[in-house]
Design a protein around this motif. Sequence first.
Motif, PDB file in Angstrom:
ATOM      1  N   ASP A  18     -15.411 -13.990 -16.366  1.00 32.89           N
ATOM      2  CA  ASP A  18     -15.431 -12.722 -17.098  1.00 32.89           C
ATOM      3  C   ASP A  18     -14.495 -12.862 -18.301  1.00 32.89           C
ATOM      4  O   ASP A  18     -13.271 -12.839 -18.151  1.00 32.89           O
ATOM      5  CB  ASP A  18     -14.978 -11.592 -16.179  1.00 32.89           C
ATOM      6  CG  ASP A  18     -14.975 -10.242 -16.864  1.00 32.89           C
ATOM      7  OD1 ASP A  18     -15.224 -10.164 -18.089  1.00 32.89           O
ATOM      8  OD2 ASP A  18     -14.714  -9.238 -16.167  1.00 32.89           O
ATOM      9  N   LEU A  19     -15.067 -13.020 -19.498  1.00 29.20           N
ATOM     10  CA  LEU A  19     -14.269 -13.280 -20.697  1.00 29.20           C
ATOM     11  C   LEU A  19     -13.365 -12.111 -21.059  1.00 29.20           C
ATOM     12  O   LEU A  19     -12.244 -12.313 -21.527  1.00 29.20           O
ATOM     13  CB  LEU A  19     -15.163 -13.639 -21.873  1.00 29.20           C
ATOM     14  CG  LEU A  19     -15.870 -14.989 -21.791  1.00 29.20           C
ATOM     15  CD1 LEU A  19     -16.725 -15.208 -23.041  1.00 29.20           C
ATOM     16  CD2 LEU A  19     -14.876 -16.112 -21.632  1.00 29.20           C
ATOM     17  N   GLU A  20     -13.835 -10.893 -20.855  1.00 25.70           N
ATOM     18  CA  GLU A  20     -13.007  -9.730 -21.189  1.00 25.70           C
ATOM     19  C   GLU A  20     -11.767  -9.678 -20.297  1.00 25.70           C
ATOM     20  O   GLU A  20     -10.668  -9.412 -20.771  1.00 25.70           O
ATOM     21  CB  GLU A  20     -13.813  -8.440 -21.094  1.00 25.70           C
ATOM     22  CG  GLU A  20     -14.931  -8.346 -22.124  1.00 25.70           C
ATOM     23  CD  GLU A  20     -14.470  -8.565 -23.562  1.00 25.70           C
ATOM     24  OE1 GLU A  20     -13.443  -7.978 -23.957  1.00 25.70           O
ATOM     25  OE2 GLU A  20     -15.132  -9.323 -24.294  1.00 25.70           O
ATOM     26  N   ALA A  21     -11.932  -9.967 -19.021  1.00 23.59           N
ATOM     27  CA  ALA A  21     -10.789  -9.991 -18.106  1.00 23.59           C
ATOM     28  C   ALA A  21      -9.843 -11.136 -18.461  1.00 23.59           C
ATOM     29  O   ALA A  21      -8.616 -10.972 -18.415  1.00 23.59           O
ATOM     30  CB  ALA A  21     -11.272 -10.121 -16.658  1.00 23.59           C
ATOM     31  N   LYS A  23      -9.428 -12.451 -21.442  1.00 26.56           N
ATOM     32  CA  LYS A  23      -8.732 -12.064 -22.668  1.00 26.56           C
ATOM     33  C   LYS A  23      -7.525 -11.176 -22.354  1.00 26.56           C
ATOM     34  O   LYS A  23      -6.448 -11.359 -22.912  1.00 26.56           O
ATOM     35  CB  LYS A  23      -9.680 -11.323 -23.619  1.00 26.56           C
ATOM     36  CG  LYS A  23     -10.723 -12.199 -24.265  1.00 26.56           C
ATOM     37  CD  LYS A  23     -11.640 -11.341 -25.129  1.00 26.56           C
ATOM     38  CE  LYS A  23     -12.806 -12.122 -25.671  1.00 26.56           C
ATOM     39  NZ  LYS A  23     -13.712 -11.285 -26.485  1.00 26.56           N
ATOM     40  N   GLU A  24      -7.725 -10.212 -21.460  1.00 24.22           N
ATOM     41  CA  GLU A  24      -6.619  -9.321 -21.079  1.00 24.22           C
ATOM     42  C   GLU A  24      -5.504 -10.106 -20.385  1.00 24.22           C
ATOM     43  O   GLU A  24      -4.324  -9.857 -20.639  1.00 24.22           O
ATOM     44  CB  GLU A  24      -7.121  -8.194 -20.186  1.00 24.22           C
ATOM     45  CG  GLU A  24      -7.900  -7.141 -20.927  1.00 24.22           C
ATOM     46  CD  GLU A  24      -7.130  -6.509 -22.075  1.00 24.22           C
ATOM     47  OE1 GLU A  24      -5.948  -6.147 -21.883  1.00 24.22           O
ATOM     48  OE2 GLU A  24      -7.699  -6.404 -23.180  1.00 24.22           O
ATOM     49  N   GLU A  40     -14.068 -15.534 -29.869  1.00 23.76           N
ATOM     50  CA  GLU A  40     -14.954 -16.318 -29.009  1.00 23.76           C
ATOM     51  C   GLU A  40     -15.573 -17.455 -29.812  1.00 23.76           C
ATOM     52  O   GLU A  40     -15.933 -17.281 -30.971  1.00 23.76           O
ATOM     53  CB  GLU A  40     -16.037 -15.425 -28.412  1.00 23.76           C
ATOM     54  CG  GLU A  40     -15.475 -14.390 -27.462  1.00 23.76           C
ATOM     55  CD  GLU A  40     -16.545 -13.568 -26.770  1.00 23.76           C
ATOM     56  OE1 GLU A  40     -17.751 -13.875 -26.903  1.00 23.76           O
ATOM     57  OE2 GLU A  40     -16.168 -12.615 -26.076  1.00 23.76           O
TER      58      GLU A  40
END
Length: 88
Positions: A18-21, A23-24, A40
């Motif tokens: 999960d790229l969004e997770a 990133k966070e 990205e």
Amino acid sequence: MGDVASIIKVMPESPEVDLEALKESIKNVIEGDAFERIEEDPIGFGLVALNVTVVVDDGEGGTEPIEAAIADLDEVQNVEVIDVRRLM
């Protein structure tokens, strides 16, 4: 001494990450105000690397602490500095 901008390429373990997770998680492990942005970078076969831009003081010893903190994240396979530039 001045500031140094570095781009750190972060390779996730797999395309299913999960790229969004991620990133966070990366934002959370970078201490202080060094974090600038994350972009990205599609690699192929669904795999996307993250290019993390950080700005650190020239006298702080470079990006090694940031690289180590990112590399310790569970879903990260590889961390590599791909660009370093002195800011005026």
